[in-house]
Design an enzyme around this catalytic site. Structure first.
Site, PDB file in Angstrom:
ATOM      1  CD  GLU A  98      41.843  86.226  -8.262  1.00  0.00           C
ATOM      2  OE1 GLU A  98      40.878  85.864  -7.564  1.00  0.00           O
ATOM      3  OE2 GLU A  98      42.218  85.598  -9.257  1.00  0.00           O
ATOM      4  CD  GLU A 140      45.763  83.140  -8.580  1.00  0.00           C
ATOM      5  OE1 GLU A 140      44.686  82.621  -8.891  1.00  0.00           O
ATOM      6  OE2 GLU A 140      45.895  83.854  -7.582  1.00  0.00           O
TER       7      GLU A 140
END
Ligand code: GLA
Length: 649
Positions: A152, A309
């Protein structure tokens, strides 16, 4: 980017696996449970740098060797992280100038995660050394299916304002503008005594007495996205050199993550992957999930992508972390698959016992196997096995929505006519209206190819290049249908106004001319002549070829329709519920719902494969709905409340 390079024979299922948080005895248990659930892909080592390199230059891979071997024995493939998302404490101590600095000059210290400046040469060198070691060691390991670069990017520190960043920003500006004259012109520095005579007078847009030069802010946003992209590229180049056959990805955060221009990042990935978490406090999470999927698919150029995710139930980082209701995890997972994900992965495999994420749900909850959660996890594994034929198929859509991060950054700069004009407001409104109408939308970049769609939505495209303006004009002239929302087509890529009346870039196409904006006061609403209510924005709009289809009560046009060439260009000059307008536009453009006649709250998406179509039907309502046909999930032609069917068709 290759089409789908992960070597799996069915949809991916699994999650982040953090075995370093558990004793080795738990690892065997983990692999046994993974087999039971049908897990075939896990992300390992995302936050392991401090354990992999406990001292500068001393690497300890023994534990990771054992983890990878165990997973391989269990038939579980690995998305191996490069572990560079959080440098160890020794690194920050040795390199204090690598710590990030905020807009207002505060240093961000280690103790959480991701405490590094993206431009820091020390960080980049240490990251490269770690990646080199990892790739050398695990090249050829049979469990290795994919590389997970960092994690991320920009999640916590997307922009750093330190002196190291300032120097890097100047280098970036030199590449973009070549010389100071060009920069002064682009930034409009004749204004407020901002003219630069030397490069080293230029800084990041740090906290200033009042409004900071908008083009400086915009260029800094571009620079910051590019800086992190350079970090990604550096890792990927090492990985490609040492393991040329292993695909590389990094997980995006669609749809609401603003700082990275993912359309610039996407072509650099072998697999497009994203993370998505429900935010029930911010509106209907099903809409946000659908927008995330549609944007991610757009980033993948329409090809399958991977949900890296999401959560089995509650997260830990919201004010109030709502648990998912029975069946909701399954419905969420399959909603991502419906919109093009070739799998469903979670953060994380086993819920942590310690640390800041210990109240975040996992596939193996604190309660253990004897839990509803675990039973749902096992059942989802079975569902994903049944959906193996879906792998590689592509979502079908007739409508495109243009999405531009630069326009997002620019439209939300300060010193604008109204702080209530935000990018995602109209993006979400347009997308939601079509979600409710059962119409699938592809999200595409303005400068990509979208001329083949029946309808193109243009929400909040404040900043627009000449090329995009011309492409939209050509598209409509050739018979396309377009809907443009207010405060679009206002500035060029340097944030300079397009003169001659608003909206400068689209005046001719829309057949309107605006002399002055008339934004509304906070909370103020105005009535339109069809009895509906609008807010935030109105314009003194003059028709210049277009026809008013909706007006304010004082007679000013609020929605216009312009026949242009062989097509039609619509303009919504106020903030209204776009559903009735889009219903009418869809009818004119010949756009049909995926499955006509479904009740409100039942979502349908079509994926098309070489051997036929798969129609996903997701029932978000409290009642059953009949959908006849062969259901890959074994249903009997009825989708129960909260249920899902995947019909051959
Ligand atoms: C992000 C991170 C994960 C984890 C989750 C929690 O997606 O990538 O490491 O922190 O959030 O929701």
């Amino acid at each position: 980017m290759t089409a789908w390079p992960i070597a799996l024979d069915r949809l991916a299922y699994g999650g982040d696996y953090n075995p370093e948080q558990w004793p080795e005895t738990t690892w065997r248990e983990d692999v046994r449970l993974m087999r039971e659930a049908g897990v075939n892909l896990v992300s390992v080592g995302v936050f392991s740098w401090a354990l992999l390199e406990p001292e500068p230059g001393r690497f300890d891979f023994g534990w990771l060797d054992r983890v990878l071997d165990l997973l391989h024995e269990g038939g579980v493939r690995v998305d191996l992280a490069t572990a560079t998302a959080s440098p160890p404490p020794w690194f920050s101590r040795a390199h204090p100038d690598s710590l990030p600095v905020t807009f207002d000059g505060r240093t961000l210290w280690p103790g959480g995660r991701q405490a590094y400046c993206p431009s820091s040469p020390a960080y980049r060198a240490a990251a490269a050394r770690l990646v080199e070691q990892l790739a050398t060691r695990y090249a050829g390991h049979p469990a290795l299916a994919m590389w997970h670069a960092n994690n991320e990017y920009g999640c916590h520190v997307a922009r750093c304002y330190c002196d190291v960043s300032a120097a890097a920003f100047r280098d970036w500006l030199r590449r973009r503008h070549r010389d100071l004259d060009a920069l002064n012109e682009a930034w409009g520095t004749a204004f407020w005594s901002q003219h630069y005579s030397r490069w080293d007078e230029i800084n990041p847009p740090r906290q200033a007495p009042n409004f900071i030069n908008p083009t400086q802010q915009l260029d800094f946003a571009r620079f910051s996205s590019d800086e992190l992209l350079a970090c990604f590229r550096a890792e990927r180049e090492i990985l490609r050199r040492l393991t040329p056959d292993v695909p590389v990805t990094t997980n995006f955060m669609t749809p609401a993550f603003k700082p990275l221009d993912y359309f610039r990042w996407a072509p650099e990935q072998d697999v497009i992957s994203t993370d998505h978490y429900l935010r029930p406090a911010e509106g209907d999470p099903n809409l946000d999930l659908a927008l995330s999927g549609d944007l991610t698919r757009g980033l993948a150029g329409g090809a399958p992508w991977l949900l890296m995710e999401h959560s089995t139930s509650a997260v830990n980082w919201q004010e109030r972390n709502l648990a998912k209701r029975p069946g909701q995890m399954r419905r969420n997972s399959l909603a991502h698959v419906a919109r093009g994900s070739d799998g469903a992965l979670f953060f994380q495999w086993r819920a942590s016992r310690r640390g800041a994420e210990k109240f975040h749900s996992g596939m193996v909850p604190h309660a253990g196997e004897d839990s509803r959660m675990w039973r749902e996890v096992v059942a989802l594994g079975r569902d994903l096995e049944r959906l193996a034929p879906v792998r590689g198929s592509r979502v079908v859509a007739e409508v495109a929505m243009l999405w531009d991060y630069e326009s997002w950054w620019a439209v939300e700069l300060d010193s604008h006519p109204s702080a209530d004009v935000t990018y995602l407001d109209r993006v979400r409104a347009f997308h939601a209206a079509l979600w409710r109408a059962g119409v699938t939308v592809d999200v595409v970049h303005p400068e990509h190819e979208w001329s083949g769609y029946q309808l193109v939505l243009v929400p909040s495209l404040y900043l627009v290049s000449d090329a995009t303006a011309e492409a939209l004009e050509r598209y409509v002239r050739m018979g396309g249908h377009a809907v443009v929302s207010y405060f679009s087509g206002i500035v060029d890529p340097d944030d300079a106004i397009r003169l001659g009346g608003y909206p400068g870039a689209f005046r001719e196409l829309l057949g309107v001319r605006v002399e002055e904006f008339r934004p509304l006061a906070a909370g103020e609403t105005v009535e339109l002549d069809d009895g509906s209510v609008a807010s935030v924005w109105t314009e003194d709009l003059r028709l210049d070829g277009a026809r008013a289809v909706m007006s304010h009560l004082d007679g000013r046009p609020a929605v216009t329709r312009h026949e242009y060439g062989d097509g039609v260009a619509w303009y919504a000059a106020t903030r209204l519920d776009p559903a009735p307008l889009l219903e009418r536009v869809c009818a004119e453009a010949g756009v049909e719902p995926v499955l006509p006649g479904l009740p409100a709250g039942v979502e349908a998406v079509r994926r098309r494969g070489a051997d036929g179509d798969f129609v996903f039907v997701l029932n978000h309502t409290a009642g059953a709905v009949a959908v006849p046909g062969e259901d890959l999930l074994g249903g009997d032609g009825t989708v129960p409340a909260g249920g899902v069917a995947v019909m051959r068709g």
